[in-house]
Design an enzyme around this catalytic site. Structure first.
Site, mmCIF file in Angstrom:
data_model
loop_
_atom_site.group_PDB
_atom_site.id
_atom_site.type_symbol
_atom_site.label_atom_id
_atom_site.label_comp_id
_atom_site.label_asym_id
_atom_site.label_seq_id
_atom_site.Cartn_x
_atom_site.Cartn_y
_atom_site.Cartn_z
ATOM 1 N N HIS A 88 51.936 8.548 -3.874
ATOM 2 C CA HIS A 88 51.115 7.538 -4.566
ATOM 3 C C HIS A 88 51.870 6.244 -4.864
ATOM 4 C CE1 HIS A 88 47.502 10.107 -5.495
ATOM 5 N NE2 HIS A 88 48.396 11.054 -5.228
ATOM 6 N N LEU B 61 47.799 14.935 5.943
ATOM 7 C CA LEU B 61 48.701 14.476 7.011
ATOM 8 C C LEU B 61 48.104 13.280 7.758
ATOM 9 C CD1 LEU B 61 49.915 17.887 8.530
ATOM 10 C CD2 LEU B 61 50.890 16.574 6.646
ATOM 11 N N SER B 62 47.072 12.687 7.171
ATOM 12 C CA SER B 62 46.547 11.424 7.692
ATOM 13 C C SER B 62 45.870 11.505 9.044
ATOM 14 C CB SER B 62 47.700 10.430 7.819
ATOM 15 O OG SER B 62 47.565 9.489 6.865
ATOM 16 N N SER B 63 44.984 12.470 9.183
ATOM 17 C CA SER B 63 44.224 12.537 10.434
ATOM 18 C C SER B 63 43.359 11.292 10.597
ATOM 19 C CB SER B 63 43.348 13.789 10.452
ATOM 20 O OG SER B 63 42.334 13.706 9.466
ATOM 21 N N SER B 64 42.913 10.724 9.484
ATOM 22 C CA SER B 64 42.017 9.559 9.588
ATOM 23 C C SER B 64 42.765 8.358 10.171
ATOM 24 C CB SER B 64 41.397 9.226 8.230
ATOM 25 O OG SER B 64 42.380 9.138 7.239
ATOM 26 N N GLU C 283 39.315 1.356 7.276
ATOM 27 C CA GLU C 283 39.161 2.485 6.344
ATOM 28 C C GLU C 283 38.666 2.000 4.978
ATOM 29 O OE1 GLU C 283 41.877 5.649 6.736
ATOM 30 O OE2 GLU C 283 41.315 6.549 4.825
ATOM 31 N N ASP D 258 49.524 5.083 5.642
ATOM 32 C CA ASP D 258 49.098 5.976 6.715
ATOM 33 C C ASP D 258 49.034 5.248 8.055
ATOM 34 O OD1 ASP D 258 48.867 7.622 4.614
ATOM 35 O OD2 ASP D 258 46.690 7.730 4.601
ATOM 36 N N TYR E 260 41.706 10.342 -6.911
ATOM 37 C CA TYR E 260 42.566 9.324 -6.292
ATOM 38 C C TYR E 260 42.294 7.954 -6.927
ATOM 39 C CZ TYR E 260 44.602 6.453 -2.556
ATOM 40 O OH TYR E 260 45.340 5.530 -1.848
HETATM 41 P P1 ADP Z 1 43.438 12.946 6.047
HETATM 42 O O1 ADP Z 1 44.540 13.165 5.053
HETATM 43 O O2 ADP Z 1 43.444 13.993 7.094
HETATM 44 O O3 ADP Z 1 43.435 11.554 6.602
HETATM 45 P P2 ADP Z 1 40.924 12.083 4.963
HETATM 46 O O4 ADP Z 1 39.889 12.790 4.126
HETATM 47 O O5 ADP Z 1 41.448 10.774 4.485
HETATM 48 O O6 ADP Z 1 42.089 13.122 5.229
HETATM 49 O O7 ADP Z 1 40.319 11.818 6.426
HETATM 50 C C1 ADP Z 1 39.814 12.887 7.179
HETATM 51 C C2 ADP Z 1 38.505 12.457 7.823
HETATM 52 O O8 ADP Z 1 38.782 11.614 8.970
HETATM 53 C C3 ADP Z 1 37.727 13.618 8.380
HETATM 54 O O9 ADP Z 1 36.917 14.225 7.393
HETATM 55 C C4 ADP Z 1 36.894 12.950 9.455
HETATM 56 O O10 ADP Z 1 35.800 12.273 8.899
HETATM 57 C C5 ADP Z 1 37.859 11.892 10.002
HETATM 58 N N1 ADP Z 1 38.626 12.404 11.148
HETATM 59 C C6 ADP Z 1 39.954 12.468 11.270
HETATM 60 N N2 ADP Z 1 40.328 12.992 12.470
HETATM 61 C C7 ADP Z 1 39.194 13.263 13.127
HETATM 62 C C8 ADP Z 1 38.898 13.828 14.403
HETATM 63 N N3 ADP Z 1 39.848 14.222 15.242
HETATM 64 N N4 ADP Z 1 37.599 13.948 14.726
HETATM 65 C C9 ADP Z 1 36.624 13.558 13.896
HETATM 66 N N5 ADP Z 1 36.842 13.028 12.679
HETATM 67 C C10 ADP Z 1 38.097 12.884 12.287
#
Ligand code: ADP
Length: 391
Positions: free
Chosen positions: A49, A139-142, A174, A186, A235
């Site tokens: 944070h 782990l920042s998939s977004s 975002e 991220d 958050y």
């Molecule tokens: P994180 O820490 O993984 O970034 P967030 O809640 O900030 O968590 O973001 C996750 C969101 O990003 C998922 O719920 C989805 O809406 C989107 N997202 C990330 N990766 C993918 C993917 N490979 N396919 C579809 N949506 C995804």
């Protein structure tokens, strides 16, 4: 065709992954993808944070990443499918509206919407998304998705953005389109990573420094398998409390406070706001110290800094869930552990351990065993290395 994804180490797994994605592409759209992009997830080694407080973060872009296989179209239609969600989206670049129903669509649509606002030429495409970054686990998939997608549009449009600029535009996507008020950490991690390295990011001036981790220390991510629950606005609430503390203490951001300044002004703050500020000021100061400890293989310092970070996250910032406490006990009880702490925003999701390289396998086996016995849930444990940014 696959050789366009040049920096991927072509392990058996990555070849199989590329084949699966190609197969999906054929089923979905017919024919073959013409280009591939990837961007990594990240784990913060220190600095929970601190990014929105304009402080420091030690971040590791990781070898878990998001791949997009795409093919250009003649029109301005974008057809996209995520293999992770088994979900599809379709929109025209000429009119990109926010979607009310599914969150992931706003990540997909936000990136071209912002690139378009910048006057960049965009081309339609058919694309398949596949990620090995677990979704919503800290782990920042977004950001990996946004930055890989921006890279696809870059390649299709025939222009290039500096990685820093790409990161900022994806952050805007975002913030403004997905409606998540995230800091820059991220997207910077997803765009600026270098093979085998961590990055020390100054979130005020956005400068980064490469940090080499001693070879005999491994970074191991431990997934509690409990979903983060941020729906209650925790958050945003932490963020507001930090802003309130900074305003009362007369600074632009908590970054501007030394621990001594905070002690002097503490009586002006509510107990909660004072504890939030105390955590951020100390956490940001730990970043440089951990960078030095990791490069110099100073194991005593690694242990003390991680312990301080987790204790502050639990007692001062209050972002530690019961599953995280259980995981912490399992990590600290495992062979080879040098230090362990929270990762991401907290409230569940993944944690991170620094482990003696010779004992990584024993560490992993022990955490799987003890966490499974305590929770009846098998955790995912991944040793990770530093990975290149979006390309
Ligand atoms: P994180 O820490 O993984 O970034 P967030 O809640 O900030 O968590 O973001 C996750 C969101 O990003 C998922 O719920 C989805 O809406 C989107 N997202 C990330 N990766 C993918 C993917 N490979 N396919 C579809 N949506 C995804």
């Amino acid at each position: 065709m696959l050789s366009t994804l040049q920096s991927v180490e072509w392990t058996v797994d990555s070849r199989a992954r590329a084949r699966r994605i190609t197969e999906q592409f054929r089923q979905e759209f017919g024919g073959e993808p013409a280009l591939w992009a990837r961007a990594p997830g990240r784990v913060d080694l220190m600095g929970s944070h601190t990014d929105y407080n304009l402080g420091f973060v030690l971040t590791l872009p990781i070898s878990k990443d998001t791949w997009i296989a795409a093919r250009p179209r003649e029109d301005d239609l974008v057809r996209m499918r995520s293999m992770n969600l088994s979900a599809a989206d379709e929109f025209h670049l000429g009119q990109i509206d926010r979607a009310d129903d599914a969150k992931w669509r706003n990540y997909i649509r936000g990136v071209p919407a912002i690139l378009r606002q910048e006057g960049l030429a965009l081309k339609g495409c058919d694309a398949i998304v596949h990620s090995t970054v677990p979704l919503e686990s800290g782990l920042s998939s977004s950001a990996a998705l946004e930055c890989a997608l921006a890279t696809v549009f870059e390649a299709l449009g025939g222009w290039r953005l500096l990685p820093q600029r790409k990161a900022q535009l994806c952050q805007r996507a975002e913030n403004e389109f997905a409606g998540v008020n995230c800091g820059i950490l991220d997207q910077y991690s997803a765009c600026l990573g270098l093979d085998g390295c961590a990055l020390l990011l100054d979130c005020r001036n956005l400068s980064t420094r490469t940090v080499h981790i001693a070879e005999n220390i491994h970074v191991v991510i431990c997934n509690t398998m409990s979903r983060r629950r941020l729906s209650g606005g925790e958050y945003a609430q932490r963020r507001a409390e930090c802003e309130q503390g900074a305003a009362i203490l007369g600074v632009k951001a908590l970054r501007d406070l030394a621990p001594g300044d905070l002690a002097a002004g503490r009586h002006q703050l509510s107990d909660t706001v004072a504890r939030r500020c105390e955590f951020i000021v100390a956490e940001s100061a730990r970043v440089e110290l951990l960078a030095q400890a990791l490069s110099g293989d100073d194991r005593k310092a690694v242990a003390a800094l991680c312990a301080g970070s987790f204790a502050g996250a639990k007692d001062l910032y209050e972002i530690v869930s019961p599953a995280m406490e259980t995981m912490m006990a399992c990590m600290l009880g495992a062979p080879g552990v040098l230090g362990a702490r929270q990762a991401g925003a907290g409230f569940g999701g993944c944690m991170v351990a620094l482990v003696d390289a010779a004992q990584t396998s024993a560490f992993r086996a022990s955490v799987i065993d003890s966490y499974s016995r305590s929770t009846q849930k098998a955790p995912e444990i991944w040793p990770v290395t530093g990975a290149r940014g979006a390309e």
